[in-house]
Design a protein around this motif. Structure first.
Motif, short mmCIF file in Angstrom:
data_model
loop_
_atom_site.label_atom_id
_atom_site.label_comp_id
_atom_site.label_asym_id
_atom_site.label_seq_id
_atom_site.Cartn_x
_atom_site.Cartn_y
_atom_site.Cartn_z
N LYS A 198 0.76 -0.87 -0.21
CA LYS A 198 0.05 0.17 0.03
C LYS A 198 0.97 1.74 0.45
O LYS A 198 0.28 2.92 -0.13
N ILE A 199 1.93 1.44 0.19
CA ILE A 199 2.77 2.70 0.36
C ILE A 199 2.85 2.83 -1.27
O ILE A 199 2.82 2.44 -2.08
N THR A 200 3.08 4.70 -1.02
CA THR A 200 3.46 4.80 -2.47
C THR A 200 4.95 5.15 -3.03
O THR A 200 5.04 5.49 -3.86
N GLU A 201 5.49 5.20 -1.54
CA GLU A 201 6.97 5.65 -1.76
C GLU A 201 8.29 5.58 -0.81
O GLU A 201 7.18 5.43 0.10
N ILE A 202 9.16 5.68 -0.59
CA ILE A 202 10.62 5.75 0.48
C ILE A 202 11.12 6.27 0.15
O ILE A 202 11.76 6.56 -1.10
N SER A 203 11.45 7.47 0.87
CA SER A 203 12.66 8.37 0.56
C SER A 203 13.27 8.82 2.06
O SER A 203 12.39 9.32 3.83
N ARG A 204 14.37 8.87 2.99
CA ARG A 204 15.45 9.37 3.60
C ARG A 204 14.85 8.66 4.43
O ARG A 204 14.15 9.08 5.28
N LEU A 205 14.94 6.78 4.59
CA LEU A 205 14.42 6.37 5.41
C LEU A 205 12.78 6.12 6.44
O LEU A 205 12.50 6.00 7.24
N ARG A 206 11.86 6.62 5.55
CA ARG A 206 10.76 7.21 5.70
C ARG A 206 10.00 7.31 4.90
O ARG A 206 9.66 6.61 3.51
N ILE A 207 8.74 5.82 5.40
CA ILE A 207 7.35 5.32 4.26
C ILE A 207 6.70 6.72 3.98
O ILE A 207 5.86 6.42 4.88
N CYS A 208 5.75 6.74 3.33
CA CYS A 208 4.90 7.33 2.66
C CYS A 208 3.80 6.32 2.15
O CYS A 208 3.96 6.17 1.21
N PHE A 209 2.63 7.32 2.49
CA PHE A 209 1.01 6.74 1.86
C PHE A 209 0.65 7.62 1.23
O PHE A 209 0.86 9.05 0.68
N ASP A 210 -0.29 7.74 0.47
CA ASP A 210 -0.82 8.28 -0.36
C ASP A 210 -1.65 9.49 0.43
O ASP A 210 -1.88 10.83 -0.34
N ASP A 211 -2.21 9.31 1.42
CA ASP A 211 -2.41 10.43 2.62
C ASP A 211 -1.55 11.22 3.45
O ASP A 211 -1.45 11.78 4.02
N LYS A 212 -0.59 11.26 2.51
CA LYS A 212 1.28 11.70 2.87
C LYS A 212 1.62 11.03 4.59
O LYS A 212 1.98 11.98 4.95
N LYS A 213 0.68 10.12 4.96
CA LYS A 213 1.69 10.32 6.20
C LYS A 213 2.99 9.52 5.75
O LYS A 213 3.33 8.07 4.94
N LEU A 214 3.84 10.01 7.43
CA LEU A 214 5.03 9.54 7.09
C LEU A 214 5.59 8.62 8.04
O LEU A 214 5.66 8.66 9.54
N ILE A 215 6.49 7.19 7.65
CA ILE A 215 6.16 6.71 8.79
C ILE A 215 7.98 6.42 8.98
O ILE A 215 8.52 5.58 8.31
#
Length: 238
Positions: free
Chosen positions: A201-218
């Motif tokens: 379900k993830i949108t992208e991974i950037s700088r060791l953070r996972i991003c979803f389409d709702d812009k939530k960063l994990i």
């Protein structure tokens, strides 16, 4: 593991071939001087690992990897450290700076072996062993959740928040990430001590953070980084 070498320098091919023959878990299929030869071999045989130079006439090693529909694991070998960033963007297993010694080659090969073992463990995981539905207690009622609709799960002390696709509010239930992780398929992965995410379900991974389409960063925790990146590399998501 079956491997091939791609390098336009005869002496480099000879030296690396000698190193590979000393590593018991590697089988050298062929040492190639041209990308066309390497590509033909990749199409003909099951190759696990490619040792490739980067700076070559015509198509360089990075361009060659990008041109492959199903690239094998890659270890880049080059005399130019400036290529390292481009190499790792392709999820290279390792980067060997010429001139390198046998110990450097062995260390890189061992990393490839560990990655293959991890990939095999994912392949052996039978999806039918996992339930398609979770029933959890929340607000004095039992809630049914389709597992594939879960985006991520967040720990909050003795409770967890289960975030579901298309739902504004999470389902909160008394549970632990450890218990839930055991009930979820392999693409649900613990990426932090406080998070499990559905990697599909993830949108992208950037700088060791996972991003979803709702812009939530994990964030991806240090202890989970290698496992996450190996999974991503296996499915070519980066």
């Amino acid at each position: 593991m079956n491997c091939i070498i791609l390098d336009d320098e005869p002496l480099a091919l000879l030296k690396l071939s000698e190193y590979i023959r000393q590593i018991p878990f590697l089988t050298l299929e062929k040492a190639c001087m041209e990308t066309q030869e390497a590509q033909a071999l990749l199409e003909e045989k099951n190759i696990d690992l490619l040792f490739t130079d980067i700076d070559m006439p015509g198509m360089n090693g990075i361009e060659f990897i990008r041109s492959l529909a199903r690239p094998p694991m890659a270890i880049f070998t080059t005399a130019y450290p400036s290529f390292a960033i481009d190499g790792f963007k392709l999820n290279a297993v390792d980067y060997l700076l010429k001139p390198f010694e046998f110990e450097d080659c062995l260390r890189a090969a061992q990393k490839a072996q560990k990655m293959k073992e991890l990939n095999q463990s994912f392949s052996k995981s039978n999806q039918s062993d996992y339930t398609e539905t979770l029933f959890v207690k929340s607000d004095y009622k039992v809630v049914r959740i389709d597992i594939e609709s879960i985006k991520y799960i967040e720990s909050m002390s003795e409770y967890v928040r289960i975030y579901i696709e298309g739902k504004e509010k999470p389902v909160i239930t008394l549970n632990s990430l450890q218990k839930l992780e055991a009930r979820l398929p392999p693409h649900f992965m613990r990426v932090h001590r406080s998070y499990i995410v559905n990697l599909q379900k993830i949108t992208e991974i950037s700088r060791l953070r996972i991003c979803f389409d709702d812009k939530k960063l994990i964030p991806i925790g240090d202890n989970y980084k290698e496992k996450v990146m190996n999974y991503i590399a296996r499915y070519g998501m980066l």
